[in-house]
Design a protein around this motif. Structure first.
Motif, PDB file in Angstrom:
ATOM      1  N   HIS A 598      15.450  16.666  22.458  1.00 10.19           N
ATOM      2  CA  HIS A 598      15.771  16.150  23.819  1.00 10.19           C
ATOM      3  C   HIS A 598      17.346  17.484  24.140  1.00 10.19           C
ATOM      4  CE1 HIS A 598      17.867  13.114  26.412  1.00 10.19           C
ATOM      5  NE2 HIS A 598      19.455  13.556  25.283  1.00 10.19           N
ATOM      6  N   SER A 600      21.154  16.592  26.990  1.00 11.73           N
ATOM      7  CA  SER A 600      21.192  15.482  26.693  1.00 11.73           C
ATOM      8  C   SER A 600      22.110  16.314  28.666  1.00 11.73           C
ATOM      9  CB  SER A 600      22.418  14.996  26.784  1.00 11.73           C
ATOM     10  OG  SER A 600      23.006  15.970  26.389  1.00 11.73           O
ATOM     11  N   LYS A 626      14.049  10.740  24.090  1.00 14.25           N
ATOM     12  CA  LYS A 626      14.658  10.701  23.242  1.00 14.25           C
ATOM     13  C   LYS A 626      14.266  10.765  21.666  1.00 14.25           C
ATOM     14  CE  LYS A 626      19.069  10.094  25.908  1.00 14.25           C
ATOM     15  NZ  LYS A 626      20.301   9.028  25.739  1.00 14.25           N
TER      16      LYS A 626
END
Length: 654
Positions: A598, A600, A626
């Motif tokens: 993941h 962000s 996630k």
């Protein structure tokens, strides 16, 4: 069976494409029997180009195959492709596309909701359940023309004909295995995890399949591998799996040595509270831990230097540490610039040539002793750097200097040696022109390095050797040369783990630099002498942004050379960090293998796809997913990105 069918069956016999033939035969049978629930048919092609396709599908078909999530694989095959060798084009779903009737469909929905109609008549329902999907065309699978038993893949398609001449299917398990693992090198295979088509776990396992996702450890030998993703989402777990795969692949040959810079202690030490099983405890006979701060539960060797016995190395270490701590006095700077010979270099000299080099070493010993570095004096006297009477440390001063400086003349201990050298330091500072400071050959008794050592031992002002006390933690009086020891273990295929969990960033960097230079120098020497053979070294770095910063201009440092020349010298590298943009772009451009969890930030996802085009279009999934261990994988064997759920190391290493 028709003649065309017989010819096609013979053409695929013994070929990986036989899986496609059996799949299409099963589809044809299910279609003839109108068994939609058993079909893998998805729909038809609406638009087709060399890089993208738009397909039209219907709800019953999507439900029959368990849904079509974004990022999932579909296959496209020609209809009635007589005379064409068996093949299929691989598609990856990128999103929902409007159909030519989208406006009319929306108008119908609007009218229905406005009237609160609870049910749809069968004709309206039939119209509304159709939709379209956008797909990327990833390439084409086929049997190699020169050897039909081998699978071939091209990143392009050889021809694009009218869209109505194609059908689109969701591949079954056999075809998915072909897609995911068909191009992976057969050498040193290891199963990293399972194909996972989506993060959503609704309906049993959701997107988690029973299709293994394999890697070839040969792709990592001498290659560069990047681990990206936010913390606590599985990067270290995948690193353990790669190191495990290398250990398993070389269990008979011991042809790959591995060096892991363990900044958190998770590869060296078990942590039951966190559910962490270490690599060392899984392979206790093939892993060796070197610890800066030993732990009672983990067998280890000390990551220490013997500052007395390795003068040529350790004085440079002290100089680096002093510079990093911004110890800026002139006498300290002079001490930090001193060069010392090694014990081996001195012993290789003739008896009369040794006097001055031995004096330098003993001056250095006096500095260490005054700073409080413990010493094994019996062991030091056995090195051969003392007088013929091995009970004495003899700096080799002439009688005139001994008398003029008021020396005791008996230096049977480091205390006595330090006392005499302090007297000499003060004498030469107060009487720089004294005749006793000139040798019989007319040369000065003390050269610039000697004077720098004497001034540091007994400075006119300042604390002198006391500034070194903070570095005693890196010294052990009985330590061997751990660099040589580690290089020796790597030579025989051991996995060496440096437990730097309690070290400062400065010390971690120091040990990384020291051992990286030693490893590179050894491999370069073997390359020059044509001694590399089929043996490799693998290095594992965490917090790689500290070692490979994006704005570095140093293209000659050891890390830059790892990136550019590592493959030539059989040095592989696995580096981990949270963000692609924090890594030097030259290194990213040279990296063959990627594992991405993941991210962000949209900027980070775009940065990745700019460097490695195979990730283009996958940014939305990387930004949203996630789940720990859910990674996007691209290796030297793979021609496109594979989404997978990595195995948990602890579950398979017990």
């Amino acid at each position: 069976m028709s003649l065309d069918t017989l010819i096609q069956n013979l053409a695929t016999q013994g070929s990986p494409m036989d899986a496609l033939r059996m799949f299409l035969d099963a589809e044809q049978t299910a279609e003839a029997a109108k068994q939609i629930d058993k079909m893998r048919f998805v729909g038809y092609v609406l638009e087709l180009g060399f890089e993208s396709a738009k397909i039209i599908t219907s709800d019953p078909y999507k439900l029959a195959v368990g849904g079509i999530p974004r990022g999932s694989f579909l296959i496209m095959t020609p209809v009635n492709a007589k005379g064409t060798p068996p093949h299929f084009s691989l598609l990856r779903v990128t999103g929902v596309s409007p159909t030519p009737l989208s406006n009319q469909v929306q108008q119908t929905y609007f009218e229905l909701h406005k009237k609160s109609m609870p049910e749809l008549d069968v004709w309206t329902q039939s119209e509304l359940q159709w939709g379209a999907l956008d797909c990327d065309v990833l390439g084409m699978f086929y049997a190699e023309p020169s050897d039909v038993t081998k699978l071939g893949f091209s990143g392009d398609v050889n021809n694009v004909v009218s869209a109505h001449r194609y059908k689109v299917f969701a591949p079954n398990s056999d075809l998915l295995r072909l897609i995911v693992n068909g191009m992976v090198r057969p050498m040193f295979r290891s199963q990293l995890g399972m194909l996972r088509t989506m993060e959503c776990g609704l309906g049993g396992n959701g997107g988690l399949t029973d299709i293994p996702a394999d890697i070839s450890m040969r792709d990592f030998m001498g290659g560069r591998t990047a681990m990206f993703g936010k913390t606590r989402l599985g990067k270290s777990n995948v690193v353990k799996l790669i190191a495990k795969g290398m250990l398993d692949a070389t269990k008979d040959s011991n042809s790959v040595g591995q060096l892991i810079f363990d900044i958190n202690g998770e590869y060296a030490n078990d942590n039951p509270q966190d559910g962490n099983k270490s690599l060392r405890s899984a392979y206790p006979d093939r892993c060796q831990v070197f610890a800066l701060t030993p732990r009672s539960s983990t067998p280890s060797r000390p990551l220490r230097l013997n500052f007395y016995e390795q003068p040529q190395t350790t004085i440079g270490i002290l100089g680096d540490l002093l510079n990093q701590d911004k110890q800026g006095s002139n006498y300290i700077k002079s001490f930090a610039s001193v060069n010392l010979p090694s014990v081996e270099e001195i012993l290789a000299l003739g008896p009369h040539e040794r006097v001055r080099p031995i004096r330098k070493i003993q001056l250095y010993w006096a500095v260490l002793h005054k700073a409080g570095f413990p010493a094994d004096e019996v062991r030091l006297k056995g090195l051969g750097l003392t007088s013929k009477n091995t009970k004495h440390f003899d700096p080799g001063f002439a009688d005139t200097l001994i008398t003029a400086a008021g020396l005791k003349g008996s230096t049977d201990s480091l205390d006595a040696l330090t006392r005499d050298l302090e007297l000499v330091a003060r004498f030469q500072r107060e009487n720089p022109q004294h005749p006793s400071l000139i040798s019989s050959s007319g040369k000065a008794v003390f050269d610039p390095d000697d004077r720098a050592l004497l001034d540091f031992l007994s400075p006119s002002s300042g604390s002198g050797p006391v500034v070194l006390r903070g570095y005693i933690v890196y010294h052990a009086k009985n330590a061997g040369d751990f660099v040589k020891e580690i290089l020796g273990l790597l030579e025989v295929g051991k996995t060496v783990i440096l437990d730097l969990g309690n070290a400062t960033d400065q010390i971690r960097r120091y040990f990384s630099d020291m051992l990286s230079r030693a490893v590179f120098g050894r491999q370069e020497e073997k390359f020059v002498n044509n001694e590399l053979g089929d043996r490799f070294l693998q290095l594992y770095f965490e917090e790689a942004h500290n070692l490979f910063p994006p704005d570095t201009k140093d293209l000659t440092g050891v890390y830059a050379r790892f990136a550019k020349e590592g493959a030539k010298f059989h040095i592989g590298m696995v580096y981990s960090t949270q963000s692609p943009s924090t890594i030097n772009r030259d290194l990213l451009a040279q990296t063959e293998n990627f594992f991405v969890g993941h991210l962000s930030s949209q900027d980070e996802a775009r940065s990745l796809s700019r460097v490695q085009v195979a990730f283009d279009g996958l940014e939305p999934d990387i930004l949203r997913a996630k789940t720990p261990g859910f990674m996007r994988m691209l290796t030297a064997s793979h021609r496109f990105v594979i989404p997978l759920q990595a195995h948990k190391f602890e579950a398979i290493a017990g």
